[in-house]
Design a protein around this motif. Structure first.
Motif: not given
Length: 298
Positions: A191-197, A201, A208, A212
């Motif tokens: 999910p792109k949200e993981i990269y953006e989060a 941070d 990452y 991640c």
């Protein structure tokens, strides 16, 4: 209600019949080309047969006893295992790095996708011939470059100390693109949200990747490891073209040894014994690897 129930049961039976009919050709293919071939290989291993005429000279387990004392076959297993280790250690990190670069670069790196994928589109015979000429110690491209610096050519394929590592390098070069695409597909599912989060941070791209992306890719990496291990035990054409198993058996693998015994030496019975042993070894390694990886998941 009963009519409705009977209709549902009839519908389920029809669905099962249709699925079975669609799968029937697959079962037939497996039965004829895989299961029968495996059975036939074990059957022939019980005979002393040249491949010509009828099998009449039954020798039981004599071929298997000879195989257990066969130094060349033992060396071939050792070479296969060494090639497997080099392949895993070489292909996995390079493919991961290339896949991550392509993932973060996006469409701007499309040209790199094409260029890096080219080795996989070439046949193993073509690659073996190409590198055979390139590494020729007299007229090869590598020798020409060394000559510019006043150095003589290095017989990488003719020296038992370097031959297997050199061939392993070529195999890594050939198959890295496959695992690059395999890992890239896995990264695209994160999910792109993981990269953006992670970026919000304050994580760097390397943080990452290691903290991640890698944990998210572990199921994909495990599958790739299994494929690499199994593939490394079955190499034949590239090795046979480049070295023929030489020099002095330095690159002899189970597949090349099986071929030599079966066809040039016309020992079909013993060659089938080698093939059957290959099947057992690959199956054992596959099952052990899968169990260890599943244990790691727990």
């Amino acid at each position: 209600m009963r009519t409705s129930h009977n209709f549902a049961k009839k519908y389920e039976r029809q669905k099962f019949t249709i699925k079975f009919l669609f799968l029937l050709p697959v079962f037939g293919f497996l039965a004829v080309f895989i299961f029968y071939s495996i059975y036939n290989s074990f059957h022939i291993s019980l005979f002393d047969w040249s491949g010509m005429g009828k099998m009449t000279d039954f020798v039981g387990l004599k071929n298997w006893k000879m195989l257990l004392k066969d130094f060349t076959f033992a060396k071939a297993i050792k070479n296969n295992l060494l090639l497997m280790v080099i392949s895993v250690l070489g292909q996995t990190p390079i493919a991961l790095a290339l896949a991550y670069f392509l993932d973060i670069a996006g469409k701007k790196a499309n040209i790199f996708k094409i260029v890096w994928f080219l080795p996989l589109l070439m046949s193993s015979v073509a690659i073996g011939t190409l590198f055979g000429f390139l590494l020729d110690p007299t007229f090869g491209g590598l020798t020409a470059i060394l000559n510019l610096f006043g150095r003589e050519g290095i017989p990488l394929l003719g020296n038992p100390d370097y031959a297997l590592v050199t061939v392993a390098f070529v195999i890594v070069w050939q198959f890295v693109p496959f695992y690059m695409v395999y890992f890239l597909a896995g990264m695209s599912s994160i999910p792109k949200e993981i990269y953006e989060a992670a970026m919000v941070d304050g994580a760097s791209k390397s943080q990452y990747f290691f903290q991640c992306a890698i944990p998210q890719l572990m199921p994909t990496i495990r599958n790739a490891l299994v494929l690499q291990m199994i593939g490394s035990m079955k190499h034949f054409d590239l090795i046979y073209i480049m070295t023929g198993g030489g020099p002095s058996g330095a690159t002899e693998l189970m597949a090349t040894y099986m071929y030599k015994k079966t066809f040039p030496e016309m020992q079909m019975g013993y060659g089938s014994t080698v093939a059957s042993a290959m099947f057992l070894i690959i199956t054992l390694i596959s099952i052990t690897t899968i169990k260890l990886l599943r244990k790691g998941e727990d």
